[in-house]
Design an enzyme around this catalytic site. Sequence first.
Site, short mmCIF file in Angstrom:
data_model
loop_
_atom_site.label_atom_id
_atom_site.label_comp_id
_atom_site.label_asym_id
_atom_site.label_seq_id
_atom_site.Cartn_x
_atom_site.Cartn_y
_atom_site.Cartn_z
N ARG A 7 -10.44 -0.62 15.42
CA ARG A 7 -10.24 -0.01 14.09
C ARG A 7 -11.33 -0.61 13.26
O ARG A 7 -12.40 -0.06 13.18
CB ARG A 7 -9.08 0.24 13.45
CG ARG A 7 -8.01 0.85 14.19
CD ARG A 7 -6.75 1.31 13.56
NE ARG A 7 -6.24 -0.22 12.73
CZ ARG A 7 -4.96 -0.21 11.95
NH1 ARG A 7 -4.34 0.95 12.17
NH2 ARG A 7 -4.88 -1.12 11.17
N LYS B 75 0.79 -1.12 -0.09
CA LYS B 75 -0.04 -0.04 -0.03
C LYS B 75 0.91 1.14 0.12
O LYS B 75 1.92 1.13 0.18
CB LYS B 75 -0.78 0.15 1.27
CG LYS B 75 -0.31 -0.01 2.60
CD LYS B 75 -1.18 0.08 3.83
CE LYS B 75 -0.25 -0.01 5.02
NZ LYS B 75 -1.22 -0.21 6.25
N TYR C 127 19.13 27.97 11.94
CA TYR C 127 18.02 28.94 12.35
C TYR C 127 17.91 28.71 14.03
O TYR C 127 18.14 27.53 14.60
CB TYR C 127 16.82 28.18 11.78
CG TYR C 127 16.45 28.95 10.37
CD1 TYR C 127 16.47 30.27 10.14
CD2 TYR C 127 16.59 28.11 9.51
CE1 TYR C 127 16.16 30.65 8.68
CE2 TYR C 127 16.50 28.49 8.00
CZ TYR C 127 16.12 29.83 7.93
OH TYR C 127 15.99 30.30 6.55
N MET D 41 14.46 24.24 4.86
CA MET D 41 13.93 23.82 3.64
C MET D 41 14.75 22.79 2.70
O MET D 41 14.25 21.72 2.35
CB MET D 41 13.13 24.61 2.88
CG MET D 41 12.23 24.34 2.02
SD MET D 41 11.36 25.78 1.20
CE MET D 41 10.14 26.02 2.35
#
Length: 365
Positions: free
Chosen positions: A133, A35, A262, A310
């Site tokens: 579930r 999956k 940062y 990033m």
Amino acid sequence: MPRPIRAVVNPAAISDNINRIRQLLGNSLVMPVVKANAYGHGLARVYPGLSNADALALLEIEGAGKLRTLGWTKPILLLEGCFDQSDLQRAVELNCDWVVHTVEQLDQLEHLAVQRMAYKPRIYLKLNTGMNRLGFQPTDAASAIARLEQLVSLQAWPTPVLMTHFANADEADPRTRKPLAQEQHQRLMRLKPAHWQSCLANSAGCLNFPELAGDIARPGIAIYGATPGPQAAANYGLKAAMLFESEVISIQDVKKGDSVGYGSRWQATENGRVAVVACGYADGYPRHAPDGTPTFVEGQVAPIAGRVSMDMLTINVSHIPDAKPGSKVELWGENIPVDIVADRSGTIGYELLCAIAPRVPFSTV
């Protein structure tokens, strides 16, 4: 020149992992779970490594179609069943088997059965034995089994499979996880008709108590060379199927007291060197990876030093004199298990493998 980051998938490792799981299980059939586009590895890329599986399981009907297009002729199981009537029709067209876990799905199945079908599906009836579930409650099991038995008998469909999901198979303490799994196993065996088969174990079950796996096991993360915890995949003889790597693009000399990144989170405790790597959270590397999270450069472990940004991350290479622009950096793979990066980042290897960003180019070995 393209940006140097890339992910490399090794189908042979997947084949080896399936064989290893088969060794652990003994007589159980092995039905790997593919999956989420094979846990982020790509269905088409892993496909050459799946030939030794007995069946495949996934959620997405589109993925089932892709597997058939690739040439897969063995069984395919839809793990959450069919979501509507069009799914049912498509599942039959693709010769899929599917899970039934609600009364509504049983109703759909009975409605479908009045039609002529070229393919006779094998139905997996799912019971809820503690996961809460999907699945019928044990108190409703007898009724659901009786309905399915009648349907199968009338339509001459294959014998169904009774299915559940171990809720605690990945518990860190074996004194906890095994008794709970044994209790779930016993509960299911009391309900299972003698002529039905069972499908019980996910990766954690296959690795931690293979004797409870049932007739058909469905390993997921393990076939990709990672584990649900707490032990390392290598302890089970599993191989990483994905290498996530980039390169050093810059070296910065830092003095004692200098900060990096940062928020100035990391500060040098002595004079040294920091390497800038072309990988950031926009590529799928976890932004919350802490200082000390390992990478592998020039044959040595290099810890992250400073907050992941990033497009870049920074690593301490003060102890690696050969590190330079162009040096390969393994972010996870054979030397740095994805489970270690995930654990340091407060998540699991599944998430990292599935989260590689679209801008990262993939290839296969």
